[in-house]
Write an enzyme that holds these catalytic residues in place. Structure first.
Site, PDB file in Angstrom:
ATOM      1  N   ASP A 295      -4.511  96.346 -71.219  1.00  0.00           N
ATOM      2  CA  ASP A 295      -4.778  95.468 -72.377  1.00  0.00           C
ATOM      3  C   ASP A 295      -3.633  95.560 -73.363  1.00  0.00           C
ATOM      4  OD1 ASP A 295      -6.408  98.240 -72.659  1.00  0.00           O
ATOM      5  OD2 ASP A 295      -5.522  97.689 -74.570  1.00  0.00           O
TER       6      ASP A 295
ATOM      7  N   ASP B 126      -4.067  96.363 -76.559  1.00  0.00           N
ATOM      8  CA  ASP B 126      -4.664  97.021 -77.715  1.00  0.00           C
ATOM      9  C   ASP B 126      -5.120  95.926 -78.681  1.00  0.00           C
ATOM     10  OD1 ASP B 126      -5.456  99.589 -78.660  1.00  0.00           O
ATOM     11  OD2 ASP B 126      -3.976  99.449 -80.245  1.00  0.00           O
TER      12      ASP B 126
HETATM   13  N1  ADE Z   1      -5.967 100.081 -76.003  1.00  0.00           N
HETATM   14  C1  ADE Z   1      -6.225 101.324 -75.586  1.00  0.00           C
HETATM   15  N2  ADE Z   1      -6.251 102.353 -76.468  1.00  0.00           N
HETATM   16  C2  ADE Z   1      -6.509 103.603 -76.037  1.00  0.00           C
HETATM   17  N3  ADE Z   1      -6.787 103.916 -74.770  1.00  0.00           N
HETATM   18  C3  ADE Z   1      -6.785 102.936 -73.876  1.00  0.00           C
HETATM   19  N4  ADE Z   1      -7.015 102.927 -72.561  1.00  0.00           N
HETATM   20  C4  ADE Z   1      -6.895 101.682 -72.115  1.00  0.00           C
HETATM   21  N5  ADE Z   1      -6.594 100.826 -73.122  1.00  0.00           N
HETATM   22  C5  ADE Z   1      -6.514 101.602 -74.237  1.00  0.00           C
END
Ligand code: ADE
Ligand SMILES: CSC[C@H]1O[C@H](OP(=O)(O)O)[C@H](O)[C@@H]1O
Length: 290
Positions: A210, A212
């Site tokens: 992703d 974030d």
């Molecule tokens: N955006 C994110 N922040 C922290 N850990 C994660 N693991 C997968 N995506 C994450």
């Protein structure tokens, strides 16, 4: 020359690996408690392998509560020489897209509720962490990943946050714009620190799930979206792992970067001042120098 034994620590979405010859789940007890789960041992292409699901099968341990010291001690106790972390992560870079893998080479440790060292009162040691991952092992991961057709980014800074909640928008922007982090996750610290203390080569494959929360064209991060991407990432991760034995070989020369000698000049406590009870717990991790 010593025998190579490659361990894979599988993160979220990776709870086993297939294709191991003589596969067996073994229980390992450690002076640091019980590891996340049993460890799957076996061989791949004539090279000894071990697999540990970081959160346990069924995902029972939160990032804060993963027994990091027990996990690394257990792998060392089993004779592991090289540890590869396969982790889900968020990306702070447009070009590090979901589905891509980043071979991490730096960390920013923002975790605060974990035991981070095998050493302490009774036996103090300070290892170097300027280069926290092993370039030789990272080379193998990069080569195996590219051969498997995965989009690989070599080098990147992983920000380890405590979690379990994801970051606020302000945090996400700060890590990306001011701190220079490339990816974010919740587990590679203190794991990488402990692997160095245990003189294990450590490489980290951050599998992007992703963006974030900073990206204006993508919504907030949520677990459902992460899991959807994770399933594909896990398949790619398995393909990468299958390429490693041929690249690393059944026998290894000493690490050219010194990972396997990290404790040579690290111990500060005078031999006569070392606490025998503390030393007993360090039998696997630091036995070579004690
Ligand atoms: N955006 C994110 N922040 C922290 N850990 C994660 N693991 C997968 N995506 C994450
Ligand atoms: C499932 S989203 C958050 C969770 O996933 C990652 O775990 P791992 O590093 O073990 O793959 C991330 O660090 C969080 O713990």
């Amino acid at each position: 020359m010593t025998r190579t034994k490659i361990a894979v620590i599988g993160g979220s979405g990776i709870y086993d690996i297939d294709g191991l010859e003589n596969a067996e789940w073994v229980t390992v007890d450690t002076p640091w408690g019980t590891p996340s789960d049993q460890i799957l041992t076996g061989a791949l292409g004539g090279v000894e392998m071990a697999f540990l699901p970081r959160h346990g099968r069924g995902h029972v341990h939160s990032p804060t509560d993963v027994p990091y010291r027990a996990n690394i001690d257990a792998l060392k106790r089993l004779g592991v020489t090289d540890v590869i972390s396969a982790s889900a992560c968020g990306s702070f870079r447009e070009h590090m897209a979901p589905g891509d893998f980043v071979i991490v080479d730096q960390f920013i440790d923002r975790t605060f509720a974990r035991d981070k060292s095998f050493f302490g009162t009774g036996c103090v040691a300070h290892v170097s962490l300027a280069e926290p991952t092993c370039p030789r092992l990272s080379d193998a991961c990069e080569t195996a990943g590219r051969a498997a057709g995965i989009t690989i980014h070599r080098g990147g800074t992983y920000l380890a946050m405590e979690g379990p909640q994801f970051s606020t928008l302000a945090e996400s922007r700060m890590y990306r714009e001011h701190w220079g982090a490339d990816v974010i996750g919740m587990t590679n610290m203190p794991e990488a620190k402990l692997a160095r203390e245990a003189e294990l080569c450590y490489a980290s494959i951050a599998m992007v799930t992703d963006y974030d929360s900073w990206h204006p064209d993508h919504g907030e991060v949520d677990v459902a979206a992460i899991i959807a991407t994770l399933t594909g990432n896990a398949e790619k991760g398995r393909a990468l792992v299958k390429g490693l034995p041929a690249l690393l070989g059944p026998e290894r020369t000493p690490c050219p970067h010194g990972c396997d000698r990290a404790l040579d000049f690290a111990m500060l406590t005078a031999p006569e001042k070392r606490d025998p009870q503390v030393l007993a717990r360090l039998d696997a991790v630091a036995g070579r120098v004690l």
